[in-house]
Design an enzyme around this catalytic site. Sequence first.
Site, mmCIF file in Angstrom:
data_model
loop_
_atom_site.group_PDB
_atom_site.id
_atom_site.type_symbol
_atom_site.label_atom_id
_atom_site.label_comp_id
_atom_site.label_asym_id
_atom_site.label_seq_id
_atom_site.Cartn_x
_atom_site.Cartn_y
_atom_site.Cartn_z
ATOM 1 N N ARG A 1 3.483 -0.628 -8.271
ATOM 2 C CA ARG A 1 4.076 -1.387 -7.153
ATOM 3 C C ARG A 1 4.829 -2.597 -7.696
ATOM 4 O O ARG A 1 5.898 -2.951 -7.216
ATOM 5 C CB ARG A 1 2.976 -1.856 -6.185
ATOM 6 C CG ARG A 1 2.206 -0.760 -5.476
ATOM 7 C CD ARG A 1 3.042 -0.001 -4.480
ATOM 8 N NE ARG A 1 3.645 -0.867 -3.488
ATOM 9 C CZ ARG A 1 3.027 -1.328 -2.389
ATOM 10 N NH1 ARG A 1 1.785 -0.964 -2.133
ATOM 11 N NH2 ARG A 1 3.655 -2.113 -1.527
ATOM 12 N N ARG B 1 5.887 -7.230 6.300
ATOM 13 C CA ARG B 1 4.985 -6.151 6.750
ATOM 14 C C ARG B 1 4.746 -6.369 8.236
ATOM 15 O O ARG B 1 4.243 -7.419 8.640
ATOM 16 C CB ARG B 1 3.661 -6.199 5.972
ATOM 17 C CG ARG B 1 2.585 -5.314 6.566
ATOM 18 C CD ARG B 1 1.401 -5.122 5.659
ATOM 19 N NE ARG B 1 1.738 -4.233 4.553
ATOM 20 C CZ ARG B 1 0.851 -3.695 3.726
ATOM 21 N NH1 ARG B 1 -0.437 -3.961 3.860
ATOM 22 N NH2 ARG B 1 1.230 -2.898 2.751
ATOM 23 N N ASP C 1 -3.838 9.681 2.392
ATOM 24 C CA ASP C 1 -3.896 8.295 2.866
ATOM 25 C C ASP C 1 -4.947 8.261 3.977
ATOM 26 O O ASP C 1 -5.406 9.301 4.462
ATOM 27 C CB ASP C 1 -2.503 7.880 3.384
ATOM 28 C CG ASP C 1 -2.438 6.447 3.901
ATOM 29 O OD1 ASP C 1 -3.286 5.623 3.498
ATOM 30 O OD2 ASP C 1 -1.540 6.143 4.714
ATOM 31 N N HIS D 1 6.684 3.304 4.618
ATOM 32 C CA HIS D 1 6.169 2.412 3.567
ATOM 33 C C HIS D 1 7.005 2.682 2.308
ATOM 34 O O HIS D 1 6.513 3.208 1.314
ATOM 35 C CB HIS D 1 4.685 2.707 3.334
ATOM 36 C CG HIS D 1 3.952 1.645 2.581
ATOM 37 N ND1 HIS D 1 4.542 0.459 2.169
ATOM 38 C CD2 HIS D 1 2.665 1.587 2.142
ATOM 39 C CE1 HIS D 1 3.643 -0.269 1.536
ATOM 40 N NE2 HIS D 1 2.500 0.383 1.506
ATOM 41 N N CYS E 1 -2.364 5.824 -1.876
ATOM 42 C CA CYS E 1 -1.716 4.501 -1.875
ATOM 43 C C CYS E 1 -2.728 3.366 -1.885
ATOM 44 O O CYS E 1 -2.387 2.247 -2.263
ATOM 45 C CB CYS E 1 -0.782 4.383 -0.680
ATOM 46 S SG CYS E 1 -1.604 4.672 0.893
ATOM 47 N N GLN F 1 6.088 1.602 -1.374
ATOM 48 C CA GLN F 1 5.008 2.432 -1.918
ATOM 49 C C GLN F 1 5.580 3.701 -2.541
ATOM 50 O O GLN F 1 5.201 4.104 -3.648
ATOM 51 C CB GLN F 1 4.038 2.790 -0.785
ATOM 52 C CG GLN F 1 2.894 3.676 -1.197
ATOM 53 C CD GLN F 1 1.900 2.960 -2.087
ATOM 54 O OE1 GLN F 1 1.385 1.911 -1.735
ATOM 55 N NE2 GLN F 1 1.631 3.506 -3.264
HETATM 56 N N1 NVA Z 1 -1.082 4.240 6.439
HETATM 57 C C1 NVA Z 1 -1.754 3.037 5.987
HETATM 58 C C2 NVA Z 1 -1.217 2.595 4.667
HETATM 59 C C3 NVA Z 1 -1.897 1.388 4.063
HETATM 60 C C4 NVA Z 1 -1.272 0.955 2.790
HETATM 61 C C5 NVA Z 1 -1.607 1.957 7.037
HETATM 62 O O1 NVA Z 1 -0.525 1.819 7.624
HETATM 63 O O2 NVA Z 1 -2.591 1.245 7.280
HETATM 64 N N1 CP Z 2 -0.914 0.418 -0.634
HETATM 65 C C1 CP Z 2 -0.765 -0.761 -0.004
HETATM 66 O O1 CP Z 2 0.279 -1.083 0.575
HETATM 67 O O2 CP Z 2 -1.846 -1.575 -0.120
HETATM 68 P P1 CP Z 2 -2.080 -2.935 0.657
HETATM 69 O O3 CP Z 2 -2.248 -2.616 2.117
HETATM 70 O O4 CP Z 2 -3.315 -3.531 0.046
HETATM 71 O O5 CP Z 2 -0.884 -3.821 0.460
#
Ligand code: NVA
Ligand code: CP
Length: 307
Positions: free
Chosen positions: A292, A102, A224, A129, A264, A132
């Site tokens: 997931r 990540r 989201d 993502h 998500c 997801q």
């Molecule tokens: N768009 C959000 C998704 C979190 C799972 C982010 O990047 O923070």
């Molecule tokens: N939806 C998702 O990726 O959650 P986290 O940021 O908790 O991993």
Amino acid sequence: MTRPRHFLVDDDLTPAELEHVLDDAARRKKDRFADTPLNGGSVALVFEKPSTRTRLSFEVGVHELGGHPIVIDAGTTQLGRGETLEDTAMVMSRYCSAIVIRTFGQDRIERLAAASSVPVVNALTDYAHPCQAIADLQTIRERRGGTSGLTLTYVGDGNNVAHSLLLAGVAAGMRVRVAAPRGYEPIDQVVRRANQIGEETGGAAVVMTDPLEAATGADVLYTDVWASMGQEEEAESKHQLFRGYQLDQRLVDAAHDDVVVLHCLPAHRGEEIAAEVIDGPHSAVWDQAENRLHAQKALLAFLLERS
Ligand code: NVA
Ligand code: CP
């Protein structure tokens, strides 16, 4: 060097491969300890941003696949002191069967993957993502018996999650509508690529500005956060601009009677989604979070088999 299969963006899987992974995810959900393709191998799970679901589902999933997960806060590694992504990838490839990361820019995961001799998986970047989206499709299949021909409407920020829904949703034969305020639309390149995929699958991608129009008749409603990780300083200024994009009862009422509501997570009740909607009868967010695990196990098994 072997040529590993990476999963950096949704269309690294063809529509047929995506279908295969989704079928396998459903099978793995029914029989969680069916096989152990990792066969004692380790998987590096590298985080440059916070995570609850992704971290836990990969850690549990790697264990259930017969492997050893190594969760790494990137700031505690030599990456934090300037060691290159390329050198890190080459070293990790000597120990691990796969690398899950990540991170921020898509260029970072691309650099890591280019130097890795084992599969690299995108656990969220600023751009996409994709893990997801596989879990989201699994959830839609469970609730609606399939995905082809359905309309998925995403309201809010045209961010990483929106990009992955456009690419993966269209690959699964859906019409994906994104309603975003002007200036916050998904990037054109993603919309164009989604429509190119749609020529094969019958799906399509449309960007709109009116959330009510976008929600009308939708089979799936999705939202989201308004400010993604790394963009927290924008949160306050976006609040006013995004107010009309809340996934609220008005949008649920405009959608299909059996509409499936997805998010998500993490969610901010009263901001991008109304509490009565995320906690209401159409919400499938807890199944979505569970999926997931199954989806990523199927993905890892697929990438290992093809590498
Ligand atoms: N768009 C959000 C998704 C979190 C799972 C982010 O990047 O923070
Ligand atoms: N939806 C998702 O990726 O959650 P986290 O940021 O908790 O991993």
